[in-house]
Scaffold this active site. Structure first.
Site, PDB file in Angstrom:
ATOM      1  N   GLU A  60     -48.868  -6.550   2.334  1.00 54.66           N
ATOM      2  CA  GLU A  60     -49.267  -7.931   2.057  1.00 54.66           C
ATOM      3  C   GLU A  60     -48.199  -8.488   1.130  1.00 54.66           C
ATOM      4  O   GLU A  60     -48.196  -8.201  -0.071  1.00 54.66           O
ATOM      5  CB  GLU A  60     -50.629  -7.972   1.355  1.00 54.66           C
ATOM      6  CG  GLU A  60     -51.805  -7.525   2.195  1.00 54.66           C
ATOM      7  CD  GLU A  60     -52.325  -8.641   3.100  1.00 54.66           C
ATOM      8  OE1 GLU A  60     -51.860  -9.782   2.968  1.00 54.66           O
ATOM      9  OE2 GLU A  60     -53.183  -8.342   3.939  1.00 54.66           O
TER      10      GLU A  60
HETATM   11 ZN    ZN Z   1     -53.104 -11.255   7.689  1.00 60.32          ZN
END
Ligand code: ZN
Length: 458
Positions: free
Chosen positions: A420
């Site tokens: 992320e």
């Molecule tokens: Zn995502």
């Protein structure tokens, strides 16, 4: 014709999405429907799962005991009714960028589209590359460096499976110092393989351009940069810059205004105008067969985490799983507790935004995989490079099932990660953020790619 067909398909399918572009529309929408990111206390996984189950748009971010929900005033009311106490964390700027001025063929709505930019220069929102530009880039790299790069068409998007005049091909680039047999679609390849995939969630706009820069770093660095040269001499690097091109097409046009499309475009007929809990499509990162439908999903087909009608229901999911099976041998047994052996070859990373996390399986549960120790060591090393937190999703974010990395680890045994990226702390960062995120994550990408030959060995 692409755009006209695309619109016609949506309309024919009972589209409830507004694709009309223009300053008046975006201004009015922005003013009448201010978006916020709400901070919501959800210390436990059961609270996180309840948020998702109730259809809230839970973003891929966590701070301490707080999760973040995208929505408007009505969302705040619904959150309160559900027993949560939302606080405004961020007031979002309108996302009404103009769509790219060029089309494959300018349609009646944009007769003044000429002079058309070359496809490879087509961008939106200050520089983000469109699907067409990404594909032109793959073709250009392969044409300029035939000894290094091969473009592979590995399937069709949902819209294209419905009507060949719409939607997109699904494309990957294989990068390696090519010798006979390299980049062939067979798991018995001579070289180990690393695969990077981005923009499976269409609205995570910074991620596709990280692939773009990674491709350029490798293609331009061969013969000049010792680390790149060694990697491409020994390893096949596969890059899928846009896993979900139908969704990205909608994003680059400014939709699903005022929200942004996360899912693919299978399943249209949600509320018009769209709301935070009413978005068409299937979440491709919940659609794989690994513990499909068990955590981090909503059964409401208009929610952002709708996992589809069944495991592997979507063409994009089936196509990339087929590509993985063509690239990697199945090296792990079928039980959750089976370990992939120390001789396992192969690694992958799927990039999302925007928390700043290095995640590894399992995502469907906080139960550890049988390769947990080695995966955790690799994730810790990635964190040394990019400075992010690391852990299983349920340890530092929230549980989610049917994800890409759970599937590629679970089915094939390869070392699998989700990064992320921090995305400059923004849901819709300025284009300049792609430089920041790329620089921060390149060492982690090179590290995992370099481990593809034996990821579970020290
Ligand atoms: Zn995502």
């Amino acid at each position: 014709m692409r755009r006209r067909h695309f619109l016609a398909t949506l309309v024919a399918a009972g589209a409830a999405v507004t694709l009309v572009a223009g300053p008046q529309v975006s201004k009015a929408t922005a003013e009448s429907n201010q978006l916020y990111i709400y901070r919501v206390s959800a210390a436990t996984d059961s609270a996180a799962q309840r948020l998702v189950n109730e259809g809230f748009d839970v973003l891929e971010n966590r701070s301490g005991t707080s999760l973040f929900v995208l929505g408007d005033d009505a969302t705040a009311t619904k959150l309160k009714a559900a027993g949560f106490a939302p606080a405004i964390a961020e007031r979002l700027k309108p996302t009404g960028w103009q769509p790219p001025s060029t089309r494959l063929v300018p349609d009646a709505a944009t007769p003044a589209a000429a002079p058309a930019a070359a496809p490879i220069d087509e961008t939106y929102y200050g520089g983000y590359h469109t699907v067409r530009a990404q594909y032109a880039h793959l073709d250009k790299v392969a044409a300029d460096r035939p000894n290094l790069a091969t473009v592979v068409d590995y399937g069709d998007s949902y819209l294209k499976t419905r009507d060949p005049a719409t939607g997109y091909d699904l494309k990957a680039l294989c990068l390696t110092r090519k010798q006979s047999g390299d980049c062939a679609l067979t798991p018995s390849a001579r070289k180990p393989r690393f695969l990077l995939m981005t923009q499976i969630h269409a609205r995570e706009i910074v991620t596709g351009d990280i692939s773009w820069r990674f491709i350029d770093h490798l293609a331009n660095g061969y013969g000049a940069n010792a680390q790149v040269t060694a990697l491409l001499d020994s390893t096949e690097v596969w890059v899928v810059p846009i896993v979900n091109p139908d969704g990205v097409d909608l994003v680059q046009q400014g939709g699903n205004r005022p929200y942004l499309q996360r899912k693919n475009l299978n399943g249209i007929g949600c509320a018009n105008p769209p709301t935070s809990t009413s978005q068409p499509g299937v979440d491709l990162n919940r659609n794989t067969s690994t513990r499909w439908g068990t955590s981090g999903v909503s059964s409401s087909q208009c929610s952002q985490t709708y996992p589809g009608a069944g495991p592997d229901s979507e063409p994009e999911t089936r196509a990339i799983e087929r590509l993985f099976r063509q690239l990697y041998a199945d090296q792990r047994g079928p039980n959750d507790s089976d370990a992939a052996p120390a001789t396992t070859r192969g690694a992958m990373i799927s990039i999302h935004s925007y928390a700043g996390m290095n995640l590894f399986p399992w995502g469907w549960s906080t139960k550890h995989s049988a390769n947990d120790a080695a995966l955790r060591v690799m994730a810790a090393q990635m964190s040394q490079y990019n400075g992010y937190r690391y852990g299983q999703p349920g340890e530092i974010l929230y549980n989610a099932s049917g994800t890409s990395d759970d599937w590629s680890y679970g089915e094939l045994g390869i070392a699998s990660f989700t990064i992320e990226v921090a995305s400059c702390g923004s849901f819709t960062p300025a284009y300049s953020c792609t430089s920041t995120d790329f620089a921060k994550n390149l060492p982690a990408l090179m590290y995992v790619a370099g481990k593809a030959k034996a990821p579970y060995q020290p």
